[in-house]
Design an enzyme around this catalytic site. Sequence first.
Site, PDB file in Angstrom:
ATOM      1  CB  CYS A  52       5.014  -7.922   3.619  1.00 40.42           C
ATOM      2  SG  CYS A  52       3.615  -7.215   2.926  1.00 40.42           S
ATOM      3  CB  CYS A  56       5.731  -6.051  -4.035  1.00 45.78           C
ATOM      4  SG  CYS A  56       4.128  -5.812  -3.224  1.00 45.78           S
ATOM      5  CB  CYS A  59       8.732  -5.249  -1.569  1.00 46.58           C
ATOM      6  SG  CYS A  59       8.921  -4.594   0.126  1.00 46.58           S
ATOM      7  CB  CYS A  96       5.887   9.367   5.329  1.00 48.92           C
ATOM      8  SG  CYS A  96       4.870   8.214   4.418  1.00 48.92           S
ATOM      9  CB  CYS A 128       2.299  10.979   5.121  1.00 52.84           C
ATOM     10  SG  CYS A 128       2.168   9.919   3.674  1.00 52.84           S
ATOM     11  CB  CYS A 188       1.257  10.352  -1.409  1.00 57.36           C
ATOM     12  SG  CYS A 188       3.045  10.264  -1.827  1.00 57.36           S
ATOM     13  NE  ARG A 260       7.817  13.064  -1.257  1.00 49.82           N
ATOM     14  CZ  ARG A 260       6.460  12.679  -1.228  1.00 49.82           C
ATOM     15  NH1 ARG A 260       6.217  11.466  -1.109  1.00 49.82           N
ATOM     16  NH2 ARG A 260       5.448  13.702  -0.755  1.00 49.82           N
TER      17      ARG A 260
HETATM   18  N1  SAM Z   1       2.803  -2.024   2.332  1.00 51.44           N
HETATM   19  C1  SAM Z   1       2.243  -0.800   1.734  1.00 51.44           C
HETATM   20  C2  SAM Z   1       2.231  -0.911   0.314  1.00 51.44           C
HETATM   21  O1  SAM Z   1       2.687  -1.606  -0.417  1.00 51.44           O
HETATM   22  O2  SAM Z   1       1.461  -0.033  -0.019  1.00 51.44           O
HETATM   23  C3  SAM Z   1       3.140   0.343   2.345  1.00 51.44           C
HETATM   24  C4  SAM Z   1       4.675   0.272   2.296  1.00 51.44           C
HETATM   25  S1  SAM Z   1       5.328  -0.061   0.745  1.00 51.44           S
HETATM   26  C5  SAM Z   1       6.942  -0.473   0.999  1.00 51.44           C
HETATM   27  C6  SAM Z   1       5.580   1.595  -0.010  1.00 51.44           C
HETATM   28  C7  SAM Z   1       6.080   1.593  -1.488  1.00 51.44           C
HETATM   29  O3  SAM Z   1       7.561   1.700  -1.313  1.00 51.44           O
HETATM   30  C8  SAM Z   1       5.697   0.722  -2.661  1.00 51.44           C
HETATM   31  O4  SAM Z   1       4.556   0.818  -3.249  1.00 51.44           O
HETATM   32  C9  SAM Z   1       6.975   0.923  -3.538  1.00 51.44           C
HETATM   33  O5  SAM Z   1       6.654   1.693  -4.482  1.00 51.44           O
HETATM   34  C10 SAM Z   1       8.019   1.411  -2.764  1.00 51.44           C
HETATM   35  N2  SAM Z   1       9.167   0.452  -2.568  1.00 51.44           N
HETATM   36  C11 SAM Z   1       9.338  -0.857  -1.866  1.00 51.44           C
HETATM   37  N3  SAM Z   1      10.314  -1.141  -2.265  1.00 51.44           N
HETATM   38  C12 SAM Z   1      11.181  -0.346  -3.100  1.00 51.44           C
HETATM   39  C13 SAM Z   1      12.236  -0.748  -3.799  1.00 51.44           C
HETATM   40  N4  SAM Z   1      13.234  -1.808  -3.673  1.00 51.44           N
HETATM   41  N5  SAM Z   1      12.809   0.343  -4.442  1.00 51.44           N
HETATM   42  C14 SAM Z   1      11.957   1.561  -4.725  1.00 51.44           C
HETATM   43  N6  SAM Z   1      11.012   1.609  -4.104  1.00 51.44           N
HETATM   44  C15 SAM Z   1      10.485   0.538  -3.329  1.00 51.44           C
HETATM   45 FE1  SF4 Z   2       4.446  -5.471   1.510  1.00 53.96          FE
HETATM   46 FE2  SF4 Z   2       6.474  -4.590   0.298  1.00 53.96          FE
HETATM   47 FE3  SF4 Z   2       4.282  -5.157  -1.306  1.00 53.96          FE
HETATM   48 FE4  SF4 Z   2       4.219  -3.140   0.513  1.00 53.96          FE
HETATM   49  S1  SF4 Z   2       5.670  -3.154  -1.224  1.00 53.96           S
HETATM   50  S2  SF4 Z   2       2.728  -4.763   0.462  1.00 53.96           S
HETATM   51  S3  SF4 Z   2       5.582  -3.867   2.314  1.00 53.96           S
HETATM   52  S4  SF4 Z   2       5.741  -6.656  -0.123  1.00 53.96           S
END
Ligand code: SAM
Ligand code: SF4
Length: 325
Positions: A52, A56, A59, A96, A128, A188, A260
């Site tokens: 990606c 973030c 992530c 989802c 979802c 959500c 949740r």
């Molecule tokens: N890429 C899209 C986005 O960012 O909206 C969808 C997938 S993203 C992985 C969905 C959510 O997963 C993020 O907004 C975050 O809240 C959660 N998430 C990702 N990594 C995480 C982590 N290490 N611990 C807890 N929540 C996490």
């Molecule tokens: Fe990409 Fe992870 Fe951020 Fe979603 S949360 S936009 S998968 S880096």
Amino acid sequence: MIRNNWTIDEIKEIYDTPLLDLIYRAAATHRKYNETGEVQVCTLLSIKTGGCPEDCAYCPQAARYNTGVNVQALMKKDEVLEYAARAKAAGSTRFCMGAAWREVRDNKDFDRVIDMVKGVNEMGMEVCCTLGMLNEDQAKRLADAGLYAYNHNLDTSNEYYSEIISTRTYDDRLSTLDNVRKAGVTVCCGGIIGLGETHDDRIKMLHTLSTLPQHPESVPINALVRVKGTPLENNPKVDVWDMIRMIATARILMPATMVRLSAGRAEMSQAEQALCFMAGANSIFAGEKLLTTPNPSFEEDNIMFELLGLKPRVAFKDEKEMAGV
Ligand code: SAM
Ligand code: SF4
Ligand code: DTB
């Protein structure tokens, strides 16, 4: 009464209530608005993993961090439908699909996701997606294909957001949520604790969520899963009492929403999870993987449901009740 005009001071007062009183109040609210003991069981599937472009900080799927996640292109529709069938057979009523995208693009991949949405919807599950940012047209296409909910988290407060993500803004997030709402898809939207934010940041995030024109139908509360290679890998483990406080406050502010208990369950005992349910959590992710990190297995959760006398919520419950079925 469902309120959208909470003030920061009111939320702070609730959040700062002595913990046992807070749980008691949240449990009372929960009883009034929801069937206690009923828990929605959702299954997640990562349909496009890793690589990606976003940054973030929490992530494992961000391309710029070395986390060892296996990058995988968009899965085939039939394979996804097989996973959905397995999730349904194991008792999930919501499926989802998550993609490690910054935003949806109008290309063949999106056409394929649309087909997946149709397929899962036809199986009688609430479907979802969480695919990143969406414009109005894309939200409409998903709605027309039968999408029930769209997950798009605010993650933290507006003020702390730029410490965690620099590649998009809080307003970008809010406008996607608006597009989802306009398309008639349920929202959500929740966040993560343990990112290094203050209690005030958590209160501000809850304020933003609970003062949206309409509360999100579901609010996932995630505890940070600390993944090696991400900038937050050495953050302290989230205190379970903080998770309970967050869930209880969300329950009081948004009484009819599904709250949740999301990421973080793999590191929680049954007793700790029981307190979260007591405090108003009424939804979980089930199945041994979240998107890329471990989660309790269906078997472990069945044992917990049996022990605590919990029962899974049926699919489309609100719609069935409205139709008098
Ligand atoms: N890429 C899209 C986005 O960012 O909206 C969808 C997938 S993203 C992985 C969905 C959510 O997963 C993020 O907004 C975050 O809240 C959660 N998430 C990702 N990594 C995480 C982590 N290490 N611990 C807890 N929540 C996490
Ligand atoms: Fe990409 Fe992870 Fe951020 Fe979603 S949360 S936009 S998968 S880096
Ligand atoms: C949400 O709030 N939590 C889920 C879901 N929405 C998409 C994701 C949690 C991801 C945890 C890290 C991982 O497994 O990669």
